[in-house]
Design an enzyme around this catalytic site. Structure first.
Site, PDB file in Angstrom:
ATOM      1  N   HIS A   1     -20.814   7.376  36.663  1.00  0.00           N
ATOM      2  CA  HIS A   1     -22.220   7.683  36.399  1.00  0.00           C
ATOM      3  C   HIS A   1     -22.952   6.381  36.085  1.00  0.00           C
ATOM      4  O   HIS A   1     -22.343   5.412  35.597  1.00  0.00           O
ATOM      5  CB  HIS A   1     -22.351   8.638  35.215  1.00  0.00           C
ATOM      6  CG  HIS A   1     -21.865  10.017  35.493  1.00  0.00           C
ATOM      7  ND1 HIS A   1     -22.142  11.090  34.657  1.00  0.00           N
ATOM      8  CD2 HIS A   1     -21.125  10.540  36.513  1.00  0.00           C
ATOM      9  CE1 HIS A   1     -21.602  12.179  35.150  1.00  0.00           C
ATOM     10  NE2 HIS A   1     -20.973  11.876  36.262  1.00  0.00           N
TER      11      HIS A   1
ATOM     12  N   GLU B   1     -24.875   5.580  33.691  1.00  0.00           N
ATOM     13  CA  GLU B   1     -24.752   5.171  32.289  1.00  0.00           C
ATOM     14  C   GLU B   1     -23.426   4.473  32.025  1.00  0.00           C
ATOM     15  O   GLU B   1     -23.367   3.436  31.366  1.00  0.00           O
ATOM     16  CB  GLU B   1     -24.850   6.372  31.343  1.00  0.00           C
ATOM     17  CG  GLU B   1     -26.123   7.159  31.445  1.00  0.00           C
ATOM     18  CD  GLU B   1     -26.003   8.367  32.362  1.00  0.00           C
ATOM     19  OE1 GLU B   1     -25.564   8.209  33.535  1.00  0.00           O
ATOM     20  OE2 GLU B   1     -26.357   9.472  31.925  1.00  0.00           O
TER      21      GLU B   1
ATOM     22  N   CYS C   1     -25.075  13.185  30.276  1.00  0.00           N
ATOM     23  CA  CYS C   1     -24.154  14.318  30.184  1.00  0.00           C
ATOM     24  C   CYS C   1     -23.218  14.108  28.986  1.00  0.00           C
ATOM     25  O   CYS C   1     -23.224  13.041  28.371  1.00  0.00           O
ATOM     26  CB  CYS C   1     -23.342  14.430  31.483  1.00  0.00           C
ATOM     27  SG  CYS C   1     -22.112  13.120  31.677  1.00  0.00           S
TER      28      CYS C   1
ATOM     29  N   CYS D   1     -21.026  10.886  29.260  1.00  0.00           N
ATOM     30  CA  CYS D   1     -21.788   9.658  29.027  1.00  0.00           C
ATOM     31  C   CYS D   1     -22.223   9.554  27.567  1.00  0.00           C
ATOM     32  O   CYS D   1     -22.176   8.473  26.979  1.00  0.00           O
ATOM     33  CB  CYS D   1     -22.986   9.599  29.963  1.00  0.00           C
ATOM     34  SG  CYS D   1     -22.494   9.435  31.700  1.00  0.00           S
TER      35      CYS D   1
END
Length: 171
Positions: A62, A64, A92, A95
């Site tokens: 991701h 992040e 999410c 993360c």
């Protein structure tokens, strides 16, 4: 004569979110879910990333996560004190967990994710969970409309591609 042009504040949340949006556009161009992130340290960008789950064949890639890793390498420390993470979509749970462990001071995101967001959308792991060792200041909704439009456009096009790929069976 007074100059009427707006002053560009290179240390504003909108400026840094604009930079995260640039990263999100890179993700979209690569066929990834368009989420982008930047990490700042004392008002300067030290890391940039965009979603690369499909590109890297890695569910943890991701924006992040990649930005946090790059920021840690930039600082030479896993603690991201005096840092801020700017991300186009609410983080999410995965993360958010990484964010708690990295310890940035602020998390600024564009659009909320009411179904799976972990910064106040579905749950909040960043500033209200006593057992965790760190709390971040959370600033939601910065350029939220632009961030949401980018995501919705991506998913609308994906649904249209999927729909047009389905061909009816001749009877």
């Amino acid at each position: 004569m007074v100059d009427e042009a707006p002053i560009i504040d290179l240390h504003s949340d909108a400026y840094f979110m604009g930079q995260a949006l640039r990263e999100a556009h890179k993700a979209r161009a690569a066929g990834e879910v368009p989420v982008g992130a930047v990490v700042t340290y004392e008002g300067r960008i030290i890391a940039r990333a965009w979603n690369q789950v499909e590109t890297l064949k890695d569910a943890t890639a991701h924006a992040e996560m990649l930005a946090l890793t790059a920021a840690q390498q930039s600082l030479g420390d896993w603690r991201l004190e005096k840092c801020a993470l700017y991300v186009t979509k609410e983080p999410c749970p995965m993360c958010a967990g990484a964010i708690v462990h990295c310890r940035p001071e602020r998390v600024v995101f564009g659009c909320p994710d009411p179904k799976s967001g972990a910064a106040g959308g579905w749950i909040n792991l960043l500033d209200s969970n006593p057992p965790l060792n760190h709390r971040c200041e959370v600033v939601p909704g910065i350029m939220g409309g632009e961030c949401l439009d980018l995501l919705q456009g991506f998913f609308r096009e994906a649904r249209e591609r999927k729909k047009s790929a389905i061909t009816p069976i001749d009877e």
